[in-house]
Design a protein around this motif. Structure first.
Motif, PDB file in Angstrom:
ATOM      1  N   VAL A 131      94.021   3.586  23.132  1.00  0.00           N
ATOM      2  CA  VAL A 131      95.172   2.833  23.630  1.00  0.00           C
ATOM      3  C   VAL A 131      95.864   3.682  24.687  1.00  0.00           C
ATOM      4  O   VAL A 131      96.203   4.839  24.448  1.00  0.00           O
ATOM      5  CB  VAL A 131      96.152   2.474  22.492  1.00  0.00           C
ATOM      6  CG1 VAL A 131      97.366   1.728  23.052  1.00  0.00           C
ATOM      7  CG2 VAL A 131      95.445   1.657  21.418  1.00  0.00           C
ATOM      8  N   GLU A 158      98.005   6.963  24.280  1.00  0.00           N
ATOM      9  CA  GLU A 158      98.870   6.723  23.131  1.00  0.00           C
ATOM     10  C   GLU A 158      98.164   7.012  21.821  1.00  0.00           C
ATOM     11  O   GLU A 158      98.752   7.586  20.916  1.00  0.00           O
ATOM     12  CB  GLU A 158      99.357   5.270  23.132  1.00  0.00           C
ATOM     13  CG  GLU A 158     100.391   4.984  24.186  1.00  0.00           C
ATOM     14  CD  GLU A 158     101.668   5.765  23.958  1.00  0.00           C
ATOM     15  OE1 GLU A 158     102.253   5.695  22.859  1.00  0.00           O
ATOM     16  OE2 GLU A 158     102.095   6.464  24.891  1.00  0.00           O
ATOM     17  N   VAL A 163      94.327  -1.713  25.575  1.00  0.00           N
ATOM     18  CA  VAL A 163      93.565  -1.405  24.374  1.00  0.00           C
ATOM     19  C   VAL A 163      92.088  -1.538  24.718  1.00  0.00           C
ATOM     20  O   VAL A 163      91.657  -2.580  25.229  1.00  0.00           O
ATOM     21  CB  VAL A 163      93.928  -2.343  23.202  1.00  0.00           C
ATOM     22  CG1 VAL A 163      93.085  -2.036  21.971  1.00  0.00           C
ATOM     23  CG2 VAL A 163      95.418  -2.245  22.885  1.00  0.00           C
ATOM     24  N   ASP A 208      99.081   3.791  27.565  1.00  0.00           N
ATOM     25  CA  ASP A 208     100.355   3.220  28.002  1.00  0.00           C
ATOM     26  C   ASP A 208     100.710   3.892  29.321  1.00  0.00           C
ATOM     27  O   ASP A 208     101.046   5.070  29.358  1.00  0.00           O
ATOM     28  CB  ASP A 208     101.449   3.443  26.967  1.00  0.00           C
ATOM     29  CG  ASP A 208     102.736   2.707  27.340  1.00  0.00           C
ATOM     30  OD1 ASP A 208     102.896   2.309  28.508  1.00  0.00           O
ATOM     31  OD2 ASP A 208     103.577   2.525  26.453  1.00  0.00           O
ATOM     32  N   HIS A 209     100.592   3.133  30.384  1.00  0.00           N
ATOM     33  CA  HIS A 209     100.879   3.649  31.727  1.00  0.00           C
ATOM     34  C   HIS A 209     101.997   2.811  32.329  1.00  0.00           C
ATOM     35  O   HIS A 209     101.820   1.629  32.625  1.00  0.00           O
ATOM     36  CB  HIS A 209      99.630   3.571  32.609  1.00  0.00           C
ATOM     37  CG  HIS A 209      99.832   4.074  33.992  1.00  0.00           C
ATOM     38  ND1 HIS A 209     100.065   5.406  34.267  1.00  0.00           N
ATOM     39  CD2 HIS A 209      99.861   3.440  35.177  1.00  0.00           C
ATOM     40  CE1 HIS A 209     100.207   5.560  35.567  1.00  0.00           C
ATOM     41  NE2 HIS A 209     100.101   4.380  36.139  1.00  0.00           N
ATOM     42  N   GLU A 250     101.620  -6.175  29.707  1.00  0.00           N
ATOM     43  CA  GLU A 250     102.625  -5.546  30.568  1.00  0.00           C
ATOM     44  C   GLU A 250     104.005  -5.933  30.083  1.00  0.00           C
ATOM     45  O   GLU A 250     104.221  -7.043  29.585  1.00  0.00           O
ATOM     46  CB  GLU A 250     102.430  -6.012  32.007  1.00  0.00           C
ATOM     47  CG  GLU A 250     101.100  -5.571  32.579  1.00  0.00           C
ATOM     48  CD  GLU A 250     100.899  -6.007  34.011  1.00  0.00           C
ATOM     49  OE1 GLU A 250     101.424  -5.314  34.900  1.00  0.00           O
ATOM     50  OE2 GLU A 250     100.227  -7.019  34.215  1.00  0.00           O
ATOM     51  N   ASP A 251     104.955  -4.976  30.212  1.00  0.00           N
ATOM     52  CA  ASP A 251     106.354  -5.271  29.841  1.00  0.00           C
ATOM     53  C   ASP A 251     106.932  -6.354  30.700  1.00  0.00           C
ATOM     54  O   ASP A 251     106.590  -6.596  31.791  1.00  0.00           O
ATOM     55  CB  ASP A 251     107.222  -4.010  29.983  1.00  0.00           C
ATOM     56  CG  ASP A 251     106.954  -3.006  28.866  1.00  0.00           C
ATOM     57  OD1 ASP A 251     106.368  -3.378  27.844  1.00  0.00           O
ATOM     58  OD2 ASP A 251     107.336  -1.842  29.064  1.00  0.00           O
ATOM     59  N   CYS A 297     102.551  -0.563  30.784  1.00  0.00           N
ATOM     60  CA  CYS A 297     101.363  -1.413  30.672  1.00  0.00           C
ATOM     61  C   CYS A 297     100.460  -0.814  29.597  1.00  0.00           C
ATOM     62  O   CYS A 297      99.984   0.311  29.745  1.00  0.00           O
ATOM     63  CB  CYS A 297     100.627  -1.500  32.000  1.00  0.00           C
ATOM     64  SG  CYS A 297      99.205  -2.597  31.963  1.00  0.00           S
ATOM     65  N   GLU A 298     100.252  -1.574  28.517  1.00  0.00           N
ATOM     66  CA  GLU A 298      99.409  -1.094  27.423  1.00  0.00           C
ATOM     67  C   GLU A 298      98.009  -1.699  27.528  1.00  0.00           C
ATOM     68  O   GLU A 298      97.854  -2.912  27.628  1.00  0.00           O
ATOM     69  CB  GLU A 298     100.010  -1.461  26.071  1.00  0.00           C
ATOM     70  CG  GLU A 298      99.174  -0.939  24.914  1.00  0.00           C
ATOM     71  CD  GLU A 298      99.692  -1.358  23.569  1.00  0.00           C
ATOM     72  OE1 GLU A 298     100.439  -0.566  22.973  1.00  0.00           O
ATOM     73  OE2 GLU A 298      99.360  -2.481  23.139  1.00  0.00           O
ATOM     74  N   ALA A 335      96.456   1.570  34.796  1.00  0.00           N
ATOM     75  CA  ALA A 335      96.315   1.707  33.348  1.00  0.00           C
ATOM     76  C   ALA A 335      94.859   1.510  32.929  1.00  0.00           C
ATOM     77  O   ALA A 335      94.328   2.260  32.097  1.00  0.00           O
ATOM     78  CB  ALA A 335      97.229   0.719  32.630  1.00  0.00           C
TER      79      ALA A 335
END
Length: 113
Positions: free
Chosen positions: A84, A52, A93, A86-87, A112-113, A90-91, A9
């Motif tokens: 931004v 994103e 910024v 989102d991979h 990360e989620d 995993c975001e 990411a």
């Protein structure tokens, strides 16, 4: 060792900034054309995978100070940018701003989620 999702990411964010800066640096711009150039940059970079959002602010007050023949060339000193990524959940910024006379691109946060 395989790169983590986080690594990938962050790499994607770097790729987006490299494309943005090197594709548009040198573009002729003035305060009147800045809004359409902001949109063109945002829409161009948003086409890339995992992107994103892209927010580009061209600093028209600084542009106006630099113009001597109707326009100047776009450089990092005239832009503030946020991208931004989102991979795979995993975001990342990222932001570009001038720091010590250099257009510094940096990671603001990673979640990360």
């Amino acid at each position: 060792m395989e790169p983590s999702t986080r690594d990938s990411a962050c790499f994607e964010a770097g790729i987006k900034f490299g494309a943005l800066y090197h594709q548009f640096a040198g573009t002729p711009v003035n305060p009147d054309s800045a809004p359409s150039l902001e949109t063109a940059i945002e829409e161009s970079i948003e086409n890339q995978p995992f992107c994103e959002s892209v927010e580009v602010g061209i600093l028209t007050d600084k542009l106006a100070e630099a113009i001597d023949h109707g326009y100047t060339e776009l450089t990092g000193k005239f832009m503030e940018v946020e991208i931004v990524i989102d991979h795979e959940g995993c975001e990342v910024v990222t932001r570009m701003e001038m720091e010590d006379g250099y257009p510094l691109m940096k990671i603001e946060s990673v979640q990360e989620d």
